[in-house]
Write a protein that holds these residues in place. Sequence first.
Motif, PDB file in Angstrom:
ATOM      1  N   SER A  94       4.728 -16.129 -18.875  1.00  0.00           N
ATOM      2  CA  SER A  94       5.007 -14.813 -18.767  1.00  0.00           C
ATOM      3  C   SER A  94       3.895 -13.800 -18.891  1.00  0.00           C
ATOM      4  O   SER A  94       3.728 -12.767 -18.394  1.00  0.00           O
ATOM      5  CB  SER A  94       6.226 -14.522 -19.684  1.00  0.00           C
ATOM      6  OG  SER A  94       5.802 -14.659 -21.114  1.00  0.00           O
ATOM      7  N   ARG A  95       3.124 -14.270 -19.865  1.00  0.00           N
ATOM      8  CA  ARG A  95       1.775 -13.346 -20.032  1.00  0.00           C
ATOM      9  C   ARG A  95       0.846 -13.349 -18.783  1.00  0.00           C
ATOM     10  O   ARG A  95       0.389 -12.288 -18.550  1.00  0.00           O
ATOM     11  CB  ARG A  95       1.157 -14.019 -21.382  1.00  0.00           C
ATOM     12  CG  ARG A  95       1.913 -13.589 -22.540  1.00  0.00           C
ATOM     13  CD  ARG A  95       1.145 -14.617 -23.832  1.00  0.00           C
ATOM     14  NE  ARG A  95       0.105 -13.848 -24.150  1.00  0.00           N
ATOM     15  CZ  ARG A  95       0.100 -12.812 -25.102  1.00  0.00           C
ATOM     16  NH1 ARG A  95       1.244 -12.313 -25.599  1.00  0.00           N
ATOM     17  NH2 ARG A  95      -1.102 -12.231 -25.403  1.00  0.00           N
ATOM     18  N   TRP A  96       0.869 -14.554 -18.161  1.00  0.00           N
ATOM     19  CA  TRP A  96       0.025 -14.743 -17.000  1.00  0.00           C
ATOM     20  C   TRP A  96       0.506 -13.848 -16.051  1.00  0.00           C
ATOM     21  O   TRP A  96       0.045 -13.083 -15.105  1.00  0.00           O
ATOM     22  CB  TRP A  96      -0.202 -16.060 -16.539  1.00  0.00           C
ATOM     23  CG  TRP A  96      -1.486 -16.857 -17.312  1.00  0.00           C
ATOM     24  CD1 TRP A  96      -1.157 -17.644 -18.155  1.00  0.00           C
ATOM     25  CD2 TRP A  96      -2.546 -16.543 -17.305  1.00  0.00           C
ATOM     26  NE1 TRP A  96      -2.395 -18.359 -18.730  1.00  0.00           N
ATOM     27  CE2 TRP A  96      -3.270 -17.583 -17.915  1.00  0.00           C
ATOM     28  CE3 TRP A  96      -3.423 -15.781 -16.492  1.00  0.00           C
ATOM     29  CZ2 TRP A  96      -4.720 -17.583 -18.311  1.00  0.00           C
ATOM     30  CZ3 TRP A  96      -5.045 -16.048 -16.487  1.00  0.00           C
ATOM     31  CH2 TRP A  96      -5.420 -16.788 -17.343  1.00  0.00           C
ATOM     32  N   GLU A  97       2.055 -13.728 -15.927  1.00  0.00           N
ATOM     33  CA  GLU A  97       2.496 -12.875 -14.962  1.00  0.00           C
ATOM     34  C   GLU A  97       2.131 -11.536 -15.009  1.00  0.00           C
ATOM     35  O   GLU A  97       2.040 -10.745 -14.173  1.00  0.00           O
ATOM     36  CB  GLU A  97       4.245 -13.140 -15.012  1.00  0.00           C
ATOM     37  CG  GLU A  97       4.849 -12.897 -14.010  1.00  0.00           C
ATOM     38  CD  GLU A  97       5.052 -13.578 -12.581  1.00  0.00           C
ATOM     39  OE1 GLU A  97       5.674 -13.288 -11.564  1.00  0.00           O
ATOM     40  OE2 GLU A  97       4.011 -14.490 -12.733  1.00  0.00           O
ATOM     41  N   ASP A  98       2.438 -11.026 -16.466  1.00  0.00           N
ATOM     42  CA  ASP A  98       1.871  -9.808 -16.616  1.00  0.00           C
ATOM     43  C   ASP A  98       0.521  -9.485 -16.222  1.00  0.00           C
ATOM     44  O   ASP A  98       0.097  -8.080 -15.701  1.00  0.00           O
ATOM     45  CB  ASP A  98       2.165  -9.567 -18.139  1.00  0.00           C
ATOM     46  CG  ASP A  98       2.267  -8.239 -18.733  1.00  0.00           C
ATOM     47  OD1 ASP A  98       2.321  -7.418 -17.769  1.00  0.00           O
ATOM     48  OD2 ASP A  98       2.230  -7.812 -19.672  1.00  0.00           O
ATOM     49  N   ILE A 111       0.331  -8.629 -12.392  1.00  0.00           N
ATOM     50  CA  ILE A 111       1.011  -7.524 -12.072  1.00  0.00           C
ATOM     51  C   ILE A 111      -0.032  -6.427 -11.985  1.00  0.00           C
ATOM     52  O   ILE A 111      -0.404  -5.544 -11.057  1.00  0.00           O
ATOM     53  CB  ILE A 111       2.274  -7.221 -12.701  1.00  0.00           C
ATOM     54  CG1 ILE A 111       3.321  -8.164 -12.525  1.00  0.00           C
ATOM     55  CG2 ILE A 111       2.589  -5.611 -12.471  1.00  0.00           C
ATOM     56  CD1 ILE A 111       4.511  -7.727 -13.557  1.00  0.00           C
ATOM     57  N   VAL A 112      -0.985  -6.291 -13.143  1.00  0.00           N
ATOM     58  CA  VAL A 112      -1.839  -5.528 -13.311  1.00  0.00           C
ATOM     59  C   VAL A 112      -3.071  -5.908 -12.055  1.00  0.00           C
ATOM     60  O   VAL A 112      -3.843  -5.009 -11.772  1.00  0.00           O
ATOM     61  CB  VAL A 112      -2.587  -5.753 -14.825  1.00  0.00           C
ATOM     62  CG1 VAL A 112      -3.819  -4.595 -14.952  1.00  0.00           C
ATOM     63  CG2 VAL A 112      -1.673  -5.293 -15.694  1.00  0.00           C
ATOM     64  N   SER A 126      10.868 -10.227  -7.718  1.00  0.00           N
ATOM     65  CA  SER A 126      10.274 -10.158  -9.117  1.00  0.00           C
ATOM     66  C   SER A 126       9.461  -8.800  -9.079  1.00  0.00           C
ATOM     67  O   SER A 126       8.921  -8.161  -8.162  1.00  0.00           O
ATOM     68  CB  SER A 126       9.329 -11.305  -9.578  1.00  0.00           C
ATOM     69  OG  SER A 126       8.249 -11.345  -8.706  1.00  0.00           O
ATOM     70  N   GLU A 127       9.137  -8.440 -10.368  1.00  0.00           N
ATOM     71  CA  GLU A 127       8.241  -7.379 -10.699  1.00  0.00           C
ATOM     72  C   GLU A 127       6.992  -7.315  -9.953  1.00  0.00           C
ATOM     73  O   GLU A 127       6.158  -6.301  -9.678  1.00  0.00           O
ATOM     74  CB  GLU A 127       8.086  -6.989 -12.064  1.00  0.00           C
ATOM     75  CG  GLU A 127       7.269  -5.750 -12.431  1.00  0.00           C
ATOM     76  CD  GLU A 127       7.259  -5.571 -14.214  1.00  0.00           C
ATOM     77  OE1 GLU A 127       6.408  -4.561 -14.495  1.00  0.00           O
ATOM     78  OE2 GLU A 127       7.882  -6.221 -14.762  1.00  0.00           O
TER      79      GLU A 127
END
Length: 532
Positions: A478-482, A485-486, A511-512
Amino acid sequence: MNGVTDAAPHQGSPQDEAARDNGAALGDIFKALKTMGFYPSGHPLRTESLRQAFRSLTTVMRGKDMTLVITRTGFSLADGGAAVDSTPMTLALAKELFLRRTQRLTFLPDLSQDDLNAFLTLLTVDAQQLVALGGLEKELARRCVKTVWANAIDLSDIWQKRQEMEDAETSAPESDKEELPADAGTPEERFDDIAIAELLDLMEGEPDDNRYLRLARQVASKAENLKDEGHFLELLTAMDALILQASAERRSVTQKEFAAFTVEQVAAGPMTDVLLRLLEDRDAEDPERIYRIVIPLGAKIVYPVIHRLCITDDLYARKALATALVRIGTAAVAPLVAMLRDERSHVVRNMVVILGEIGSSESTAALKATLRHSDQRVRKEAIRTLVKIGGSEAENLIIELLADKDESIVRQAILSLGIMKSRAALQPLVEIVTARDLFLATLALKKDAVQALGRIGDRRATPHLLGILEGQRWLAWSRWEDLKIVAASALGQLGDESALPSLKLLADRGSELGRACSEAVDTIERLGGGDL
């Protein structure tokens, strides 16, 4: 000026300290020259300014000779390169000497005040007239000045000529020795029965420079009487009129200088305190009027303003005094930089804030020490100030902070480099982004660096951002997904069409991350692959 607030001091190198001291001494010489040109012979202010110039110069000489090289751009020491700070006053003095065809100036260790007086008296002579007489060097010799020499290259030659001069002086009859003449010119007119307002009216309509000077002297004299009597409001009106005359296009340069110098004299002494109290008064009827008077005073009033700023507890007063320094501008930079050595962190922080508002690159090097200050608030303010000043030197100082141990400082440095669009920061930022970190413990730092790369807009960052976007991570997913996104948003800012295939591949996801990639695709296609 909302950043003005309620210690490891900055330590300049010995060379920097010497340059400042030399510049200050030459500045005092120029002040004495201006005073000599304004006041008649025998006036106490002439004597005092000469004594101050003599004290300053002999202090920096430390019992040794000093040879100055003079160009249009200022002074340097003949034996040590550029070791004289360039200030408005040193530049003005260099100009006066250069106009008189003086390229070197030597002061001998036993410099006398009389010789310094003779030297300055000659500088009050019109430049063309002095050249016609044979130049400064010839006139100094003719007046038997032994400790000040112009355009002499060899020190041994100076001492030989001095010995010849002393031998000739010893053998000459007393009656043959030339006395330095008193000030030339017509006798000083007196206007004892004329009010200061009438004198100002006469100055307003006076076309002749010499008569204008005599009137200005009388204004300065009457101003001293008004100070003694406590009639300060009348002096405000006088300064208003003088400032207008100093800026009037129709006036000669000489009259403008006399008017400006008279303003300085009127504002001196107890009047300075009155001006500052009016500046601090939140109930003042016309605060802009006080700013209009204070700002032209420039360096003359900077130190008193800084002193008041450091001791006042009133927020309105602090803002008013800081605003005055900002409006004074570059003339305030050197005194503000000197205050960066203060042991009180709130004082240093205030000085840094004001330097940022002025935005002069002259202060960039001095701010380096504040980036290592013991107070974190000072350090952060110094970064903000460097962003406002800009330039490659400021960028490099902030880039150095990317290796700092304080993460909050590093994050502010990253943000600042993005705001500055610093291409020089590309590689250090990429190293932060790509540094190995399986569990993304430094997620906040990496996100900041990715966002900065997007703001900078250098497409050399594209492959590194794609590496994040395309990477398969199973740990801390989840942190890598965040972070992805950036990275997608940053790729959109770069506008690089080479990123479109990867972005489109992920854009179809609901997804986001998919939405971020879709937005990035839209941005790139709208820009048509052009640079941001």
